[in-house]
Design an enzyme around this catalytic site. Structure first.
Site: not given
Ligand SMILES: Cc1ncc(COP(=O)(O)O)c(C=O)c1O
Length: 387
Positions: A322, A175, A195-196, A233
């Site tokens: 989540c 973040q 994270s992309g 891959t």
């Molecule tokens: C602080 C943090 N770490 C890890 C993740 C997980 O990333 P990804 O969704 O790419 O698996 C998130 C996703 O919300 C996040 O906010």
């Protein structure tokens, strides 16, 4: 119906330039980066160009970047890859579940884990990390910016503590990347996750920085991709997209993007609070990334507010994406000392690079009127005003 998206900490739209950069790698330049023919060579060159771009965003060397399927995989790779049975790990109570649940799994596997607390503003005290050190501590994993509040953690101080104690330091920068400058040398971290899809690249892409010379146990076994640290891959178009998004993030950071975004976020936050009583900001007073604000509105259920706003066209979230659907209030807000009720009454608004002043105007019109309407039908609120 007009729709405005202010949930960019959950995910961001792929920017048109990113999609354009990716397109040829689905159609004409679709090679496997391990093949030796023309197609393979082009794919390899594209992967390495993207690696250099991600490295530049973090002030790392290209060889220190490992492409993954996202932030969760990068976090898991750091937590499980750097630890052996019997080790002690220090993390915090406010980590994303990608780190938190990995650490809980470590406990089941016979490791010891200390979860350091946070202040009322959501900040981790470096001294708490120092005091948690034990002779068998092997890893400190503390996030750079919290996904729910946007609060930035003192990672440079924690990095120094880890360096002095000769333990690994991993930071989840999912973040923080693309929102504030990141310099792995200044943080003195051994591993860092991004994270992309939080920086306008596609979902299912990500990367881990692993400091040169750091040995890691892979999570996936197979071919010798990613210097034998992550078999499989390569996701060629996704990696190209991540590289382009990293390049654009760097330009945005250098051209005053964060200050302009923080001004928009502050206008949103202040004007909402100016027109709603019994409300406030979670994490106010702590340094935060420029795109996030987490607001509480007493006498209202955050989930109800999210649904009511969605019906009016405004997408926000309550707690982490989540955990939406779960009844428990956010573990982050509870760790900050909020009551169950206030944690439940909180929502998160998060801006992206596509967010406009008109989007903020829409939110400023929608949020206060929805809060007022929900309070009108809230028995709790009526009791308070009548009583
Ligand atoms: C602080 C943090 N770490 C890890 C993740 C997980 O990333 P990804 O969704 O790419 O698996 C998130 C996703 O919300 C996040 O906010």
């Amino acid at each position: 119906m007009r729709r405005v998206y202010l949930d960019n900490n959950a995910t961001t739209p792929v920017l048109p330039e990113v999609l354009e950069a990716m397109r040829p790698f689905y159609l004409e330049e679709f090679g496997n980066a391990s093949s030796i023919h023309h197609y393979g060579q082009h794919a390899r060159a594209a992967v390495e160009k993207a690696r250099a771009s991600v490295a530049a965003l973090l002030n790392a060397r290209p060889a220190e970047i490992i492409f993954t399927s996202g932030g969760t995989e990068a976090d898991n790779l750091a937590v499980f890859g750097l630890i052996r049975a019997g080790d002690h790990v220090i993390t915090s109570a406010i980590e994303h579940h990608a780190v938190l649940n990995s650490c809980k799994r470590l406990e089941q596997m016979g490791c010891e884990v200390t979860f350091v607390p946070v202040s009322g503003h959501g900040e981790i005290a470096p001294d708490d990390v120092r005091n948690a050190l034990r002779p068998n501590t092997r890893l400190i994993s503390i996030m750079m910016a919290n996904n729910e509040t946007g609060v930035l953690q003192p990672v440079e101080e924690i990095g120094r503590i880890a360096l002095e104690a000769d333990v690994f330091f991993h930071t989840d920068a999912v973040q923080a990347a693309g929102k504030v400058p990141i310099d792995v040398a200044r943080i003195a971290c051994d591993a860092l996750s991004i994270s992309g899809h939080k920086i306008h690249a596609p979902q299912g892409t990500g990367a881990m920085f692993l400091k040169k010379g750091t040995l890691i146990q892979p999570m996936l076994y197979g071919g010798s991709h990613e210097r034998q640290r992550r078999a499989g891959t390569e996701n060629l178009p996704g990696i190209v997209g991540l590289g382009k998004a990293a390049e654009m993030a760097r330009q945005w950071l250098e051209s005053g993007g964060p200050a302009a975004m923080a001004a928009m976020r502050d206008r949103l936050q202040e004007d909402v609070l100016g027109s709603a009583e019994a409300a406030g900001v979670n994490g106010l007073g702590a340094p935060r990334v420029p795109n996030t604000t987490n607001l509480w509105f007493d006498f209202i259920e955050g989930e109800a507010l999210v649904i009511a706003l969605d019906l009016k066209g405004l997408a926000v979230s309550s707690g982490a994406a989540c955990s939406s659907g779960a009844i428990e209030p956010s573990h982050v807000l509870l760790a900050m000392g909020l009551s169950q009720q206030r944690a439940r009454s909180s929502i998160r608004l998060s801006l992206g690079k596509q967010t406009t002043q008109q989007d903020i105007d829409f939110a400023l019109q929608t949020v206060p009127e929805t809060v007022t309407r929900l309070r009108e039908i809230s028995p709790l609120y009526r009791k308070q005003t009548v009583g």
